[in-house]
Design an enzyme around this catalytic site. Structure first.
Site, PDB file in Angstrom:
ATOM      1  N   LYS A  10       0.823  -1.218   0.000  1.00 17.17           N
ATOM      2  CA  LYS A  10       0.000   0.000   0.000  1.00 17.17           C
ATOM      3  C   LYS A  10       0.852   1.262   0.000  1.00 17.17           C
ATOM      4  CE  LYS A  10      -4.401  -1.676   1.615  1.00 17.17           C
ATOM      5  NZ  LYS A  10      -5.493  -1.630   2.563  1.00 17.17           N
ATOM      6  N   LYS A  68      -4.818  -9.003  -6.476  1.00 18.30           N
ATOM      7  CA  LYS A  68      -6.097  -9.326  -5.830  1.00 18.30           C
ATOM      8  C   LYS A  68      -7.178  -8.318  -6.227  1.00 18.30           C
ATOM      9  CE  LYS A  68      -6.250  -7.038  -1.471  1.00 18.30           C
ATOM     10  NZ  LYS A  68      -6.242  -6.843  -0.085  1.00 18.30           N
ATOM     11  N   LYS A  83     -11.387  -3.093  -3.665  1.00 17.21           N
ATOM     12  CA  LYS A  83     -12.340  -1.999  -3.814  1.00 17.21           C
ATOM     13  C   LYS A  83     -11.633  -0.686  -4.091  1.00 17.21           C
ATOM     14  CE  LYS A  83     -13.632  -2.732   1.004  1.00 17.21           C
ATOM     15  NZ  LYS A  83     -12.390  -2.755   1.777  1.00 17.21           N
TER      16      LYS A  83
HETATM   17  P1  TYM Z   1     -10.719  -5.198   3.747  1.00 16.67           P
HETATM   18  O1  TYM Z   1     -11.665  -4.089   3.952  1.00 16.67           O
HETATM   19  O2  TYM Z   1      -9.588  -5.009   2.777  1.00 16.67           O
HETATM   20  O3  TYM Z   1     -11.484  -6.509   3.298  1.00 16.67           O
HETATM   21  C1  TYM Z   1     -12.551  -7.035   4.068  1.00 16.67           C
HETATM   22  C2  TYM Z   1     -12.534  -8.543   4.015  1.00 16.67           C
HETATM   23  O4  TYM Z   1     -12.589  -8.989   2.661  1.00 16.67           O
HETATM   24  C3  TYM Z   1     -11.491  -9.860   2.394  1.00 16.67           C
HETATM   25  N1  TYM Z   1     -11.045  -9.630   1.016  1.00 16.67           N
HETATM   26  C4  TYM Z   1     -10.911 -10.582   0.096  1.00 16.67           C
HETATM   27  N2  TYM Z   1     -11.125 -11.907   0.153  1.00 16.67           N
HETATM   28  C5  TYM Z   1     -10.902 -12.613  -0.980  1.00 16.67           C
HETATM   29  N3  TYM Z   1     -10.485 -12.055  -2.138  1.00 16.67           N
HETATM   30  C6  TYM Z   1     -10.256 -10.725  -2.243  1.00 16.67           C
HETATM   31  N4  TYM Z   1      -9.861 -10.180  -3.388  1.00 16.67           N
HETATM   32  C7  TYM Z   1     -10.472  -9.928  -1.078  1.00 16.67           C
HETATM   33  N5  TYM Z   1     -10.353  -8.592  -0.819  1.00 16.67           N
HETATM   34  C8  TYM Z   1     -10.709  -8.436   0.465  1.00 16.67           C
HETATM   35  C9  TYM Z   1     -10.405  -9.458   3.373  1.00 16.67           C
HETATM   36  O5  TYM Z   1      -9.487 -10.510   3.583  1.00 16.67           O
HETATM   37  C10 TYM Z   1     -11.225  -9.134   4.596  1.00 16.67           C
HETATM   38  O6  TYM Z   1     -11.530 -10.308   5.314  1.00 16.67           O
HETATM   39  N6  TYM Z   1      -7.659  -5.159   7.680  1.00 16.67           N
HETATM   40  C11 TYM Z   1      -8.953  -5.578   7.214  1.00 16.67           C
HETATM   41  C12 TYM Z   1     -10.112  -5.040   8.030  1.00 16.67           C
HETATM   42  C13 TYM Z   1     -10.026  -5.274   9.501  1.00 16.67           C
HETATM   43  C14 TYM Z   1     -10.218  -6.505  10.170  1.00 16.67           C
HETATM   44  C15 TYM Z   1     -10.090  -6.197  11.554  1.00 16.67           C
HETATM   45  C16 TYM Z   1     -10.473  -7.796   9.748  1.00 16.67           C
HETATM   46  C17 TYM Z   1      -9.795  -4.338  10.446  1.00 16.67           C
HETATM   47  N7  TYM Z   1      -9.848  -4.874  11.712  1.00 16.67           N
HETATM   48  C18 TYM Z   1     -10.207  -7.195  12.527  1.00 16.67           C
HETATM   49  C19 TYM Z   1     -10.596  -8.800  10.724  1.00 16.67           C
HETATM   50  C20 TYM Z   1     -10.465  -8.497  12.101  1.00 16.67           C
HETATM   51  C21 TYM Z   1      -9.139  -5.097   5.793  1.00 16.67           C
HETATM   52  O7  TYM Z   1      -8.513  -4.183   5.341  1.00 16.67           O
HETATM   53  O8  TYM Z   1     -10.138  -5.712   5.137  1.00 16.67           O
END
Ligand code: TYM
Length: 332
Positions: A111, A194, A197
């Protein structure tokens, strides 16, 4: 009953990757767990967000999660900034985690890109806040996509060091739940990246709010190769785009990639893509319609979030107060 915590950033419209990698599993796990699902607006701030857009996206993300099937009455849906316990524990974790640990985080490197010096300090300590999100609830299971694996290992390292340094057995070990054939959904334009969004190209992803035409066009234009689909999963090796589309079909049809190949082996993408587009439209339209319906009554949605935050705080506040006591903060 084990407690689950998971989160999603309101940094855009939720994608098919978010749905198949995470939210769908959140829904499925509700029967056997106490679930807490959080729209992590503080995490989104680690990269620039237009203030008005961030507020709108926070509501949209909450509506999407509920539209996908999370029950905000039986479980908890809220937004992170409404529960200050997260930030209080994150500060303690900033002081427990080591710079060397954070330097190894591949997501920070991705990032921050080539101009690391210009990245926000928040982006750097992002995994500490994520660890705090989970440990503030003493959650033990965390359903995520494959890209969050390293962050969860760090969350366990932080808990262990805290317990060791203060000679307590306070924070439990957490178990990542990385489930299904689509734990890593790739970009439609590049099978090595990957689906995200925040990707600048809208063509790279399916948004949960896309219309039927948008979905069909994006799948039609998705990068593929000229070969027909193989007989076995081994034949998808070195064909990342084909493997990705087969994995998406498998997840949406509740089967495996092998099941999909049993049905489509020998056929070209000219046949497979329309079938995939049709399945996507069938599965995603009800979610988009329900999201629109929920957003039509912002008062009701805000009431759900307020209630979720109140119930979340009732769990997290005593746990974080105890962590503060353990480290020696004075309570008067
Ligand atoms: P974020 O917002 O990037 O994504 C949310 C969830 O979606 C999953 N994900 C994917 N899974 C499969 N293929 C993809 N291309 C893909 N893109 C996103 C992510 O693995 C995630 O589960 N750091 C985290 C948010 C967070 C969090 C937490 C998660 C903050 N605190 C505590 C679990 C526990 C994040 O940026 O997710």
């Amino acid at each position: 009953m084990q407690r689950i915590f998971s989160g999603i950033q309101p940094s855009g419209i939720p994608t098919l990757g978010n749905y198949l990698g995470a939210i769908r599993n959140w829904v499925a796990l509700q029967g056997q767990h106490e679930c807490i699902y959080c729209v992590v607006d503080l995490h989104a701030l680690t990269a620039w967000q237009e203030p008005g857009v961030l507020r709108a996206r926070t509501r949209e993300m909450a509506a999407s999660i509920i539209a996908c099937g999370v029950d905000p009455q039986k479980h908890i849906v809220f937004h992170q900034s409404a529960v200050p316990a997260h930030v209080r524990l994150a500060w303690i974790f900033n002081c427990v985690a080591r710079l060397g640990w954070l330097n190894r985080m591949t997501q920070f490197k991705d990032k921050a890109g080539s101009d690391r010096e210009a990245a926000s300090a928040g982006l750097y300590v992002y995994p500490n806040l994520m660890a705090a999100d989970i440990h503030a609830y003493h959650a033990t299971r965390v359903p995520v996509g494959d890209d969050q694996r390293q962050h969860l290992e760090l969350a366990n390292d932080i808990a262990q060091k805290f317990n060791h340094d203060y000679e307590v057995d306070f924070f439990p070990n957490i178990e990542p739940l990385i489930l299904g054939p689509a734990a890593r959904v790739m970009s439609l334009r590049d099978g090595s990246k990957k689906m995200s969004k925040s990707d600048p190209s809208d063509q790279s992803r399916i948004n949960l709010t896309d219309s039927a035409d948008e979905i069909s066009n994006k799948i039609k234009r998705a990068k593929t190769d000229p070969e027909p689909l193989p007989e076995s999963v081994a034949g998808l090796e070195n064909r990342p785009e084909a493997r990705n589309l087969v994995g998406i079909y498998a997840a949406l049809s509740d089967g495996s990639s092998a099941d999909v190949l049993a049905q489509f082996a020998g056929q070209g993408f000219g046949k497979f893509k329309p079938a995939l587009a049709e399945l996507l439209v069938e599965k995603l339209r009800p979610i988009a319609d329900e999201t629109t319906r929920l957003l039509g009554d912002p008062g009701a949605l805000d009431a759900i979030l307020r209630d979720g935050a109140r119930r979340a705080a009732a769990i997290a506040d005593p746990i974080v107060a105890e962590a503060e006591r353990i480290v020696g903060l004075l309570k008067v």
